[in-house]
Design an enzyme around this catalytic site. Structure first.
Site, PDB file in Angstrom:
ATOM      1  N   ALA A   1      38.623 -17.595 -27.852  1.00  0.00           N
ATOM      2  CA  ALA A   1      38.468 -18.010 -26.458  1.00  0.00           C
ATOM      3  C   ALA A   1      37.580 -17.064 -25.664  1.00  0.00           C
ATOM      4  O   ALA A   1      36.863 -17.486 -24.754  1.00  0.00           O
ATOM      5  CB  ALA A   1      39.839 -18.100 -25.789  1.00  0.00           C
ATOM      6  N   GLU A   2      37.604 -15.779 -26.006  1.00  0.00           N
ATOM      7  CA  GLU A   2      36.863 -14.792 -25.223  1.00  0.00           C
ATOM      8  C   GLU A   2      35.382 -14.737 -25.586  1.00  0.00           C
ATOM      9  O   GLU A   2      34.526 -14.707 -24.712  1.00  0.00           O
ATOM     10  CB  GLU A   2      37.486 -13.399 -25.408  1.00  0.00           C
ATOM     11  CG  GLU A   2      38.825 -13.218 -24.700  1.00  0.00           C
ATOM     12  CD  GLU A   2      38.674 -13.082 -23.193  1.00  0.00           C
ATOM     13  OE1 GLU A   2      37.546 -12.912 -22.716  1.00  0.00           O
ATOM     14  OE2 GLU A   2      39.705 -13.152 -22.498  1.00  0.00           O
TER      15      GLU A   2
END
Length: 244
Positions: free
Chosen positions: A97-98
């Site tokens: 996600a990052e």
């Protein structure tokens, strides 16, 4: 707050993968479906209420499951997970996600590397620049980056025991924001979308999950594709904060 737990994406003609929790335009196709809806404030105890139903025929899903950097950094993830008692699946979900598994990613706010660590957070945890490398340069080291993230997530889980959703929200918005809203997920669109996305990936990377099956992604000789994570509402986010 109830939210749809679906994830959309596509791979463009340049090989760049784009992922979002919303169907931003006609290019975005559903590749990971969750339950019809889930309550964003009740994702504790192992992130329940999100049942991943991946579209295994999607090239984007196969890329998320078998990205070359997942295997490349798996030993580092496992080592840091053991050291700080954090689930490897959670570290992988945060990484996806990052940064989309990109060790050189730098956000507009200055977060760096696979786990998007802020230099201020690294400094608070004892990382210092020296004549050879600045803090920013050190954060591009995957081993340092992953270990710091595991340590930070451990502290967040201690701060919010048995409330994994709050640890995830804090990683995005800062624990002060979570505390400000009475230990609930803050009403920031980016943070709610972030928790949704991490919850999906977290289930996906669990032992015995789809990410542990043998999936032939093909194109083994190609350069690893980049993945852009788009979280609707990002511009409404305040600056992140870290543990004192």
């Amino acid at each position: 707050m109830s939210a749809h737990a679906d994830v959309y994406g596509y791979i463009d003609t340049d090989g760049m993968a784009h992922v979002s929790t919303e169907k931003l335009d006609d290019r975005y196709q559903l590749f990971m479906r969750g339950d019809a809806t889930f309550d964003s404030d009740k994702i504790a105890r192992g992130v329940p209420g999100v049942t991943v139903k991946p579209n295994m025929s999607s090239p984007l899903m196969q890329l998320m499951l078998q990205h070359p950097n997942l295997k490349k950094y798996e030993a580092m993830v496992d080592q840091s997970a053991r050291e700080f008692s954090v689930e490897p699946a959670l570290l992988k979900a945060i990484m996806a996600a990052e940064s989309g598994f990109n060790p050189t990613a730098v956000s507009p706010k200055g977060a760096i590397g696979l786990m998007q660590i802020m230099p201020e957070t690294a400094e608070r945890y004892g990382v210092q620049g020296d004549r050879r490398k600045t803090i920013q340069q050190k954060l591009t080291d995957p081993k340092i980056n992953i270990r710091l993230a595991a340590r930070y997530l451990r502290d967040l889980q201690v701060l919010f025991p048995k409330r994994l959703e709050l640890a995830i929200a804090s990683y995005n918005a800062g624990e002060r924001a979570v505390q400000k809203y009475n230990n609930q997920i803050p009403p920031y669109p980016e943070t709610r979308n972030y928790v949704q996305l991490v919850a999906q990936f977290y289930q996906l990377y669990q032992p015995g999950g789809s990410a542990n099956n043998n999936v032939d992604v093909g194109n083994k000789g190609e350069k690893p594709r980049r993945i852009e994570i788009i979280l609707p509402g990002r511009r409404s986010m305040p600056p992140p904060t870290s543990i004192e």
